[in-house]
Design an enzyme around this catalytic site. Structure first.
Site, PDB file in Angstrom:
ATOM      1  CG  ASP A  72     -28.999 -24.939  81.750  1.00 31.42           C
ATOM      2  OD1 ASP A  72     -29.454 -25.447  82.578  1.00 31.42           O
ATOM      3  OD2 ASP A  72     -29.165 -23.600  81.751  1.00 31.42           O
ATOM      4  CB  CYS A  75     -32.761 -28.637  84.625  1.00 28.75           C
ATOM      5  SG  CYS A  75     -31.873 -30.122  85.080  1.00 28.75           S
ATOM      6  CG  HIS A 255     -32.926 -32.814  82.253  1.00 29.25           C
ATOM      7  ND1 HIS A 255     -32.749 -31.704  82.160  1.00 29.25           N
ATOM      8  CD2 HIS A 255     -34.361 -32.854  81.629  1.00 29.25           C
ATOM      9  CE1 HIS A 255     -33.548 -30.837  81.853  1.00 29.25           C
ATOM     10  NE2 HIS A 255     -34.489 -31.416  81.363  1.00 29.25           N
TER      11      HIS A 255
END
Length: 262
Positions: A72, A75, A255
């Site tokens: 989101d 992270c 991510h």
């Protein structure tokens, strides 16, 4: 001309609707922080990709588990906080040193010009989380780890921790603006970068965020980069350079997740 404008408006609305549906699906299907999973679970994600499968096998020689975080934009901060606190619940002395640092961090941010009314709630919740995972609580480190997992999957607590770490990061960038300015690409000033790329939620993190946070808290982080680079092995980087890592993360484009060394 009106029909063209209407078509553009409808297209924009469809894109926004689609983005919201994707975000909703992510929230409903992905916990903020998962349970420990075997590192080999990554192989299935890449569907026989020879390059990435070889790199995952290389990583599996050093790490046993992965803990996923929700993709989101928060992270890095969520993964860092979870992993670091998970280490501290088994190290009472390091825990108490960090608790003192965290307690005094609000005063330091106020000295840097952050408004106290903005900091109060975030700092209060941050300290509440730290106190709830103390290794000195009844039940010891096992109970503290269970509490940590519950707290970080509570959106209110978890997001407040992320916000406060973003503020600490922003404060360090301001404190050493001349040094960090060299890491910023483009024409943004440190102040613009802080307000646009560090303090807002859901903004992804880069090297500059990691270096600033690690330096502010005195914590070493090792990041393993899983990408399609030419090398057959995974690139590793320690922040700050030469430090002893306490937190281990895996980075895939856009991510971060948590790693557990063998």
């Amino acid at each position: 001309m009106e029909s063209v404008g209407n078509n553009t408006g409808n297209c924009d609305e469809l894109i926004i609707k689609q983005q919201r549906e994707i975000e909703k699906e992510i929230i409903e299907s992905t916990p903020l922080v998962s349970e420990e999973l075997p590192l080999t679970c990554l192989v299935a994600e890449y569907n026989g990709d020879v390059v990435l499968t070889a790199k995952i096998e290389d990583l599996a020689g050093k790490y046993k588990y992965i803990r996923r975080t929700r993709p989101d934009g928060n992270c890095f901060f969520r993964a860092f906080a979870y992993s670091y606190l998970e280490n501290l619940v088994t190290n009472s002395r390091a825990y108490h040193d960090f608790r003192i640092l965290a307690e005094h961090s609000k005063d330091k941010l106020i000295q840097l010009g952050f408004p106290s009314f903005t900091l109060e709630d975030f700092h209060g919740t941050f300290m509440d989380v730290i106190n709830r995972v103390s290794p000195d609580n009844i039940g010891g480190s096992l109970q503290a780890k269970n509490e940590l997992h519950c707290v970080f999957n509570d959106q209110g607590y978890s997001d407040y921790v992320v916000v406060y770490l973003r503020l600490i990061t922003s404060g360090k960038l301001q404190e050493n603006a001349e040094f960090y300015q060299h890491f910023i690409e483009g024409d943004l000033s440190i102040e613009e970068f802080r307000h646009q790329e560090v303090e807002p939620m859901f903004k992804e993190s880069d090297h500059i965020h990691i270096i600033a946070l690690c330096t502010a808290l005195g914590v070493g982080v090792r990041v393993e980069y899983l990408d399609r680079g030419e090398s057959g092995t995974v690139k590793t980087h320690d922040f700050p350079e030469g430090s002893q890592p306490m937190v281990y993360l895996i980075y895939r484009p856009g991510h971060y997740d948590i790693l557990y060394p063998n």
